[in-house]
Design an enzyme around this catalytic site. Structure first.
Site, short mmCIF file in Angstrom:
data_model
loop_
_atom_site.label_atom_id
_atom_site.label_comp_id
_atom_site.label_asym_id
_atom_site.label_seq_id
_atom_site.Cartn_x
_atom_site.Cartn_y
_atom_site.Cartn_z
N LYS A 116 -17.99 -45.48 35.37
CA LYS A 116 -16.58 -45.36 34.99
C LYS A 116 -15.75 -46.35 35.80
CE LYS A 116 -16.85 -40.34 34.19
NZ LYS A 116 -16.78 -39.88 32.82
N GLU A 200 -8.30 -40.64 40.50
CA GLU A 200 -7.17 -41.08 39.68
C GLU A 200 -6.12 -39.99 39.59
OE1 GLU A 200 -9.27 -42.17 36.07
OE2 GLU A 200 -8.94 -40.20 35.20
N HIS A 235 -13.32 -29.10 31.53
CA HIS A 235 -13.32 -30.51 31.14
C HIS A 235 -14.40 -30.81 30.12
CE1 HIS A 235 -10.37 -31.20 34.14
NE2 HIS A 235 -11.16 -30.87 35.13
N ARG A 292 -22.69 -44.52 22.59
CA ARG A 292 -23.68 -43.75 21.81
C ARG A 292 -22.94 -42.97 20.72
NH1 ARG A 292 -21.95 -38.84 23.58
NH2 ARG A 292 -21.27 -38.78 25.73
#
Ligand code: ADP
Length: 665
Positions: A116, A200, A235, A292
């Site tokens: 990421k 973040e 999440h 994917r």
């Protein structure tokens, strides 16, 4: 097009890929672990090859064993599905070296998006908007803490190599950062063999909106619109829909263009998803690209009328994309619900067990079930506990939502905890109905979604009583159940004139007296007397008529446990068999047991510590997730029966705990 495809996956996605392959005349090869030898994806494949023991790392993650199986079977291509090896760069490269087509992007594109952090750096260069944060190489805790302080709380710590909602910690205050970082790194290392994280800004009330992109080897690229996956728990997506409510064509075009820019920046080929997080003001930021097919791809198929797996296979064999952007359009609205073996009331704890009874609605052009299991199959602890996906379509969002509610009410699962009732409640909330979506919807609607199970209706008790009689009569005669159901007469053969049933429901103990009368039965429940007629419909289904009101019930009784489905609601209660032992009430208050097999990763208090109810005592890692076990009451944590690193079996008593007010005996 190639002629034989190996599917390096299991469950619903393996079954789903097989369907498309079969339609295109491509032979399918399944692979399986020892836990899956009799699984549905094996049963429906043209050929099946064993690749190893149950644990995923010894089977579905063994790239070498899978490539060997492909070569042995003569398959020319491998579809990795999602999860497992789908985003594994070395595997994609090894396929190519072995002369096999990999149904997915080039290895370099997988690598570019694998971290990421690295992906964010790349996207920054490509001009794709990012959430403010830190995604650098330096991982020293002090620096990460300084960055978090700079970004401003709340922040989100994410495993760089993360996925599936794992390895993420929200931190609301600087003081909580060190512990959250340590826990996140532990989980990241355990799940992804990579402890690196990024930090973040945690956006409040954001929406998760993702764009499906498709590119080919001829330089064409399109986006197949968006999916809104804001309804999440831990999440992790629970409900997904397309199009995103409230999306306007301009914003869609901007997001589509940003997603294609992301794909082009890494030389992408095939199906991919660019995930954005969007603020309440409509601003959107890149989160990550999944290289994917996504779990939720069917909602895109439903609104576009396309088969994304077919597109993948065509692109892999070198064909150009079947449609251009201009030729793509959205029709109606689709919603997907993920049916999981889990217990929503216990923090969505994954569940395992056998599907003793499993019924899904009939598939129609507007109701689709992607399932990897059938009745009698087992959900094991080795893999993801998803049972099936339910996808519905309607002309409008509201019509689709109505379809979804109806279809959910037709799903019947007995044998393991599942989220079907939870999903029904969720889909019925005013927030979901009003498309008031954001990732905190489930938390916000907590009071509507959890706790307070509806009292068991009389009809359910009556259905259970009849079922018990039928089962006992059947046992006595060893005849087929259906016949016994049909002959109300058998009642008289085998049972005394009147029988009393004791049921234990969550709210109360109930007593029901049943007596044959007038070709039917007379019932006495509380102070009421009722007349009952009934008719068997199948081994588990009956049509009952109580005082002239008729209803259908599906009823199972096992080991004193009753499951009754009435008008889409699953009622569960106990039958106190007078012949069996009266169950000893466990003094649950004082026990802290392993909820599933796992490993102890941390002990959080000192032996002898006085703790308050809800205080975390220890952390158990199970199914690659950390579960914090808390004090069930105020009391003293006398001692731990386990040590850090120890593997424990389900049900192991972990702590010697003394509640300050002793639990009632
Ligand atoms: P994974 O790869 O594990 O799915 P993602 O990066 O896609 O992780 O994030 C999963 C979910 O976590 C998102 O859909 C969103 O609900 C939440 N999330 C991620 N980043 C943020 C953020 N910066 N602020 C708030 N929520 C976030």
């Amino acid at each position: 097009m190639f002629e034989k495809l190996l599917i390096a996956n299991r469950g619903e996605i393996a079954c789903r890929i097989q369907r498309t392959a079969r339609r295109l005349g491509i032979a399918t090869v399944a692979v399986y672990s020892d836990a899956d030898a009799g699984a549905l994806h094996v049963r429906v494949a043209d050929e099946a090859l064993r690749i190893g023991p149950a644990a995923a790392r010894d089977s579905y993650l063994r790239g070498d064993a899978i490539i060997a199986a492909a070569l042995r079977s003569g398959a020319q291509a491998i579809h990795p599905g999602y999860g497992f090896l789908s985003e594994n760069e070395p595997f994609a490269a090894d396929c190519a070296s072995a002369g096999l087509l990999f149904v997915g992007p080039p290895p370099a594109a997988i690598r570019a998006m694998a971290s990421k952090s690295a992906a964010k750096a790349l996207m920054q260069q490509a001009g794709v908007p990012l959430v403010p944060g830190y995604h650098g190489e330096d991982q020293s805790p002090a620096l990460l803490q300084r960055e978090a302080d700079r970004i401003g709380y709340p922040v989100l710590i994410k495993a760089s190599a993360g996925g599936g909602g794992k390895g993420m910690r929200r931190v609301d205050a600087a003081a909580d950062f060190p512990a959250a970082l340590a826990s996140c790194q532990r989980e990241a290392l355990a799940s992804f063999a990579d402890a690196r994280v990024l930090v973040e800004k945690y956006l409040l009330q954001p929406r998760h909106i993702e764009i499906q992109v498709f590119t080919d080897t001829h330089g064409n690229g399109v986006y197949l619109f968006e999916r809104d996956c804001s309804v999440q728990r831990r999440h992790q997506k629970v409900l997904e829909e397309a199009p995103a409510p409230g999306m306007d064509p301009k914003r869609r075009a901007r997001m589509g263009a940003a997603a294609l820019a992301a794909a082009n920046a890494v030389g992408y080929v095939g199906a991919g998803t660019v995930e954005f997080i969007a603020g309440p003001d409509g601003k959107f930021f890149f989160m990550e690209m999944n290289t994917r097919l996504q779990v939720e791809h069917p909602v895109t198929e439903m609104i576009t009328g396309l088969d994304l797996v077919e597109w993948q296979l065509r692109v892999t064999s070198g064909e150009a994309l079947p449609r251009s952007q201009k030729e793509l359009s959205i029709r109606g609205h689709a919603i997907e619900a993920r049916i999981y073996a889990e217990d929503p009331e216990r923090g969505f704890l994954p569940a395992t067990g056998r599907l003793v009874h499993y019924r899904t609605p009939e598939a129609t052009p507007t109701v689709r079930i992607d399932s990897g299991v059938e009745q009698g199959d087992e959900i094991t602890p080795y893999y993801d506990p998803m049972i099936a996906k339910l996808i519905v379509w309607g002309e409008s969002r509201e019509l689709a939502r109505g379809q979804l509610l109806k279809a959910l009410q037709q799903i019947q699962i007995v044998g393991l905890s599942n989220n079907v009732q939870f999903l029904s409640r969720l889909v019925a909330t005013p927030a979901f109905a009003g498309a008031d979506l954001d990732t905190a919807l489930i938390e916000r609607e907590h009071s509507r979604l959890f706790g307070a199970t509806a009292p068991v209706p009389d009809a359910a008790l009556i259905a259970a009583a009849l079922r018990i009689v039928a089962l006992q009569t059947q046992a006595a005669h060893e005849g087929p159940g259906l016949e016994v159901w049909r002959h109300a007469d058998s009642w008289r053969l085998n049972a005394p004139a009147a029988r009393t049933f004791h049921f234990r429901t969550a709210g109360a103990d109930r007593e029901l007296v049943v007596r044959p009368a007038n070709g039917g039965f007379e019932l006495k429940l509380d102070a009421r007397t009722m007349q009952l007629q009934w008719q068997a419909l199948s081994a588990t289904d009956a049509r009952l008529s109580v005082d002239g009101n008729s209803f259908d019930a599906t009823t199972l009784v096992r080991d004193g446990h009753c499951d009754v489905f009435l008008q889409g609601i699953h009622h569960q209660f106990e039958y106190a068999d007078p012949l069996a032992h009266v169950g000893e009430q466990s003094a649950a208050e004082g026990h802290i047991r392993a909820i599933m097999p796992g490993r102890i990763v941390a002990l959080l208090v000192q032996p002898g510590a006085r703790v308050t109810r809800g205080e975390p005592l220890l952390i158990l890692e199970a199914m690659k997730m950390e579960h914090t076990l808390a004090a069930p009451a105020d009391g003293i944590c006398e001692a731990f029966n386990v040590a850090v690193g120890e593997q424990v079996a389900e049900g192991t008593e972990l702590v010697q705990f003394t509640p300050s007010v002793p639990a009632p005996a």
